[in-house]
Design a protein around this motif. Structure first.
Motif, mmCIF file in Angstrom:
data_model
loop_
_atom_site.group_PDB
_atom_site.id
_atom_site.type_symbol
_atom_site.label_atom_id
_atom_site.label_comp_id
_atom_site.label_asym_id
_atom_site.label_seq_id
_atom_site.Cartn_x
_atom_site.Cartn_y
_atom_site.Cartn_z
ATOM 1 N N ILE A 81 1.564 -1.641 -3.061
ATOM 2 C CA ILE A 81 0.625 -0.754 -2.376
ATOM 3 C C ILE A 81 -0.451 -0.286 -3.349
ATOM 4 O O ILE A 81 -1.632 -0.210 -3.014
ATOM 5 C CB ILE A 81 1.368 0.461 -1.781
ATOM 6 C CG1 ILE A 81 2.380 -0.004 -0.724
ATOM 7 C CG2 ILE A 81 0.388 1.470 -1.187
ATOM 8 C CD1 ILE A 81 3.257 1.107 -0.188
ATOM 9 N N ARG A 352 -1.099 3.096 3.595
ATOM 10 C CA ARG A 352 -1.357 1.702 3.265
ATOM 11 C C ARG A 352 -2.426 1.633 2.168
ATOM 12 O O ARG A 352 -3.124 2.610 1.912
ATOM 13 C CB ARG A 352 -1.841 0.960 4.510
ATOM 14 C CG ARG A 352 -0.864 0.991 5.690
ATOM 15 C CD ARG A 352 -1.561 0.572 6.965
ATOM 16 N NE ARG A 352 -2.673 1.478 7.263
ATOM 17 C CZ ARG A 352 -3.568 1.258 8.216
ATOM 18 N NH1 ARG A 352 -3.502 0.170 8.952
ATOM 19 N NH2 ARG A 352 -4.546 2.131 8.437
ATOM 20 N N SER A 353 -2.551 0.473 1.571
ATOM 21 C CA SER A 353 -3.539 0.310 0.503
ATOM 22 C C SER A 353 -4.934 0.657 0.991
ATOM 23 O O SER A 353 -5.708 1.332 0.307
ATOM 24 C CB SER A 353 -3.512 -1.122 -0.032
ATOM 25 O OG SER A 353 -2.255 -1.424 -0.604
#
Length: 362
Positions: A81, A352-353
């Motif tokens: 991540i 999330r990234s």
């Protein structure tokens, strides 16, 4: 003579047959050289690369610029991540800082020397000295501010103090950082645990409604700050009778959400875990609360995410929570089902990234 002519004809034929192959080979060479040039050009943009034992001293400790090093490994789940977030720092930070990753499987002696025991671990260096380390994953904007601060001789602690005035950072800081570190920052930012967020939500309400590994200790710390306790918070801290009096004066309070959108029933459920009883859940239900949970909750940055828990799980939990809990409730139905609900929340709240890379307004 005829023999020689035949060989001449054969030679000419071979040349013509070979020309396409020769052309293709030359094209391939040019293409490969072009690829190498593109690869070489990409290093000019200063992409994030791996540093090893061979060049750690030169690239990190002898650097004239601040350096961020992520200690990572291919098998590290959270690192996957973080990686895109770190990689997004370049080329924007070019000329202001250096950013590297270090594979602890490849260079274990470096991680041992710097006493890295968790992955990922991010260490900031400046003038050859470690200035800060963290294992908590933050949005990209935080790392930019840290590095820009170091470039201008501003400590990361001071950068953190400046960022704590922003809702997204303070929320994330409180529910993800180690309590020991929060206590350190509290000494120089005493209103951190009492100052309301922009929408009127209190840090106490945030902590009550955000189950985490540190929730119990963090709650103790927040309550020790003489925090404002809102109507819904009463249920989270086990003061059920006081909430009954609130509803007696204001019947609509039974379903009224707090500024973050959490209903009294939701807060009562969240509080039952560390209270180790469901008395306040029972109080809310008996007062006529709707037997459902809201469809929107907030992640650690204060951003709305859809929440659709299993309806059957919620109903079963609402039947179990008001009952008397056994001494081994963690392994009883009530403990198992509460963990399942927490897991559903965790899934939608996990950043999330792309959430972490997104730029946030100053």
């Amino acid at each position: 003579m005829k023999f020689q002519n035949n060989w001449t004809i054969l030679f000419i034929a071979l040349v013509f047959i070979s020309v396409p192959s020769l052309t293709e080979t030359l094209d391939q060479v040019v293409e490969e050289q072009g690829d190498r040039q593109i690869s070489d050009d990409s290093t000019i943009t200063e992409q994030v690369t791996y540093v090893t034992s061979d060049n750690f001293e030169r690239e990190v400790l002898q650097s004239d610029l601040p350096v961020l090093v992520v200690f990572t490994a291919p098998w590290c789940g959270p690192c996957k991540i973080l990686d895109p977030v770190i990689e997004s720092l370049m080329p924007d930070m070019s000329g202001e800082a250096k950013v590297f990753k270090l594979d602890t499987d490849v260079s274990p002696e470096i991680s041992t020397k710097h006493k890295v025991t968790r992955l990922p671990t991010i260490i900031f260096f400046n003038n050859g000295q470690e200035k800060h380390r963290a294992s908590t994953i933050y949005p990209r904007d935080a790392y930019v501010k840290y590095l820009q601060g170091l470039k201008n001789d501003i400590s990361i602690e001071n950068s953190i103090l400046n960022l704590l005035d922003r809702d997204w950072f303070r929320r994330h800081f409180l529910v993800t950082e180690e309590v020991e570190y929060i206590e350190q920052i509290l000494e120089i930012y005493p209103e951190m645990l009492t100052k309301e967020f922009d929408n009127g939500q209190t840090p106490l309400s945030l902590v009550l409604n955000y189950p985490s590994r540190t929730q119990r200790d963090l709650l103790d710390l927040v309550l020790a700050q003489d925090s404002i306790i809102g109507p819904n918070d009463l249920l989270g801290v086990g003061r059920c009778e006081e909430f009954e009096r609130v509803v007696a004066d204001d019947p609509d309070a039974i379903n009224r959400p707090d500024p973050d959108g959490y209903t009294p029933l939701f807060t009562a459920i969240m509080g039952s875990g560390f209270l180790e009883h469901g008395e306040c859940v029972n109080t809310v239900l008996e007062l006529g609360a709707e037997r459902s949970l809201q469809k929107i909750i907030l992640n650690s940055l204060g951003e709305s995410v859809a929440f659709q828990p299993d309806g059957k799980l919620v109903e079963e939990l609402l039947d179990l929570l008001p009952m008397k809990w056994g001494p081994k409730w963690h392994n009883d139905d009530v403990g198992v089902k509460k963990r399942l609900l927490t897991l559903e929340m965790y899934k939608v709240r996990t950043l999330r990234s792309e959430d972490l890379i997104a730029r946030r307004p100053d």
